[in-house]
Scaffold this motif. Structure first.
Motif, PDB file in Angstrom:
ATOM      1  N   VAL A 110       0.822  -1.219   0.000  1.00  0.00           N
ATOM      2  CA  VAL A 110       0.000   0.000   0.000  1.00  0.00           C
ATOM      3  C   VAL A 110       0.854   1.266   0.000  1.00  0.00           C
ATOM      4  O   VAL A 110       0.641   2.153  -0.844  1.00  0.00           O
ATOM      5  N   GLU A 149       0.998   4.174  -2.847  1.00  0.00           N
ATOM      6  CA  GLU A 149       0.735   5.570  -2.510  1.00  0.00           C
ATOM      7  C   GLU A 149       1.820   6.499  -3.036  1.00  0.00           C
ATOM      8  O   GLU A 149       1.571   7.691  -3.235  1.00  0.00           O
ATOM      9  N   LYS A 173       3.233   1.058  -9.487  1.00  0.00           N
ATOM     10  CA  LYS A 173       2.179   0.141  -9.927  1.00  0.00           C
ATOM     11  C   LYS A 173       2.497  -1.224  -9.338  1.00  0.00           C
ATOM     12  O   LYS A 173       3.391  -1.925  -9.813  1.00  0.00           O
ATOM     13  N   HIS A 188      -6.519  -6.554  -1.643  1.00  0.00           N
ATOM     14  CA  HIS A 188      -7.322  -6.029  -2.749  1.00  0.00           C
ATOM     15  C   HIS A 188      -8.270  -4.938  -2.274  1.00  0.00           C
ATOM     16  O   HIS A 188      -8.474  -3.937  -2.961  1.00  0.00           O
ATOM     17  N   ARG A 189      -8.840  -5.116  -1.079  1.00  0.00           N
ATOM     18  CA  ARG A 189      -9.682  -4.066  -0.492  1.00  0.00           C
ATOM     19  C   ARG A 189      -8.918  -2.759  -0.338  1.00  0.00           C
ATOM     20  O   ARG A 189      -9.477  -1.675  -0.420  1.00  0.00           O
ATOM     21  N   HIS A 190      -7.607  -2.891  -0.098  1.00  0.00           N
ATOM     22  CA  HIS A 190      -6.762  -1.708   0.060  1.00  0.00           C
ATOM     23  C   HIS A 190      -6.277  -1.152  -1.278  1.00  0.00           C
ATOM     24  O   HIS A 190      -5.472  -0.225  -1.308  1.00  0.00           O
ATOM     25  N   GLY A 191      -6.755  -1.736  -2.375  1.00  0.00           N
ATOM     26  CA  GLY A 191      -6.430  -1.200  -3.692  1.00  0.00           C
ATOM     27  C   GLY A 191      -5.286  -1.878  -4.405  1.00  0.00           C
ATOM     28  O   GLY A 191      -4.811  -1.374  -5.434  1.00  0.00           O
ATOM     29  N   ILE A 192      -4.825  -3.021  -3.910  1.00  0.00           N
ATOM     30  CA  ILE A 192      -3.700  -3.733  -4.526  1.00  0.00           C
ATOM     31  C   ILE A 192      -4.225  -4.899  -5.355  1.00  0.00           C
ATOM     32  O   ILE A 192      -5.007  -5.726  -4.878  1.00  0.00           O
ATOM     33  N   ASP A 193      -3.815  -4.980  -6.621  1.00  0.00           N
ATOM     34  CA  ASP A 193      -4.117  -6.142  -7.444  1.00  0.00           C
ATOM     35  C   ASP A 193      -3.289  -7.328  -6.945  1.00  0.00           C
ATOM     36  O   ASP A 193      -2.073  -7.189  -6.726  1.00  0.00           O
TER      37      ASP A 193
END
Length: 293
Positions: free
Chosen positions: A87, A91, A95, A110-115
């Motif tokens: 994360v 930030e 990528k 994934h909830r934190h925005g990580i594929d």
């Protein structure tokens, strides 16, 4: 890639258990991989607590992993867990793609925005992709290090780098002495040495041995010289915070329930007698190596 169409886990508890049963079957005859899967399964059951309680990494460590121009870097984070290192890299504009064996952990990342792609890194199919950084936080020792290190080299672009980090800590010496006594009254001999930073450790204790990490990297001719940097930092813990953090360590999670209850009662009483909280002196080590042309 993890799918969270309804904002919840991609798999029911039953299907997740079936996944782990398949993983155990897959490790038949390979003791190292069997232990890795068993520990990962324990981590997975504590995924929410892990994400909530595990200490974060200082900014200086994340900056050292990425270098002075992080924006746009393509990073593969191996054993990404719930995204604790991924994360802050994202930030900064990197990528980040994670690879993670534990599906509940991957779902939180994934909830934190990580594929995230689920699987064991040694068998994971990169599908022709390459990266500027391959990173791993608190996870590389669970892998087949020679195989994983060779694979990392094959995935890195010219002048890309491998970056591996671990954190460990030491209690105040007088608290460490008291905890040593508490452990000795409850736990089997040696249990308090589960691993550095999560039991009873003094400032004079020897740093955890990570010689195998350096050996695995230096064995790969595509890598340049290994650099090793240590970053000190501190964090205060109350009794309840510390006990919850201990449950994110697989060895504690694996303890028989009554033994763990007695042990945690003894640890909690010791911290209460110390004043109810303490400052842990941590260090994070970063190993880096550049992929040569």
């Amino acid at each position: 890639m993890v799918d969270d169409k309804d904002g919840s886990s991609t798999a029911s508890a039953r299907s997740t258990d079936e996944y782990w049963d398949r993983m155990v079957s897959w490790t038949a005859g390979d003791e190292h991989r069997r232990r890795t899967v068993e520990h990962s399964r324990l981590f997975d059951h504590e995924a929410e607590r892990y994400d909530r309680c595990r200490p974060r990494y200082p900014d200086v460590v994340i900056d050292a992993l990425l270098g002075p121009e992080p924006a746009g870097l393509e990073v593969l984070d191996v054993g990404c867990g719930t995204g604790i290192a991924a994360v802050p890299m994202a930030e900064r504009g990197a990528k980040v793609l994670g690879v993670e064996l534990a599906p509940r952990m991957a779902e939180i990342a994934h909830r934190h925005g990580i594929d995230v792609e689920i699987g064991a890194f040694e068998e994971w199919d990169a599908a022709g992709r390459s990266f500027d950084r391959v990173t791993s936080a608190q996870a590389w020792h669970w892998l087949d290090m020679p195989a994983a290190t060779a694979k990392a080299a094959s995935l890195l672009r010219q002048n890309g780098s491998l970056g591996l980090i671990w954190s460990g800590g030491a209690h105040p010496d007088d608290l460490a002495d008291a905890l040593e006594e508490a452990y000795s009254t409850v736990a089997p001999p040696g249990t308090h040495r589960l691993f550095r930073g999560y039991a009873a450790h003094r400032s004079t204790d020897v740093r955890a041995g990570l010689d195998g990490v350096v050996e695995a990297i230096t064995a790969i001719p595509d890598f340049g010289a290994v650099t090793e940097d240590w970053f000190p930092w501190t964090q205060r813990f109350g009794k309840d915070e510390w006990l919850e953090l201990l449950l994110t360590n697989s060895q504690y999670a694996a303890l028989e329930v009554n033994l763990r209850r007695r042990l945690f009662d003894a640890i909690g009483t010791t911290i209460d007698d110390y004043g109810g909280s303490f400052v842990m002196n941590f260090e994070t080590v970063l190993f880096t190596a550049t992929r040569l042309g």
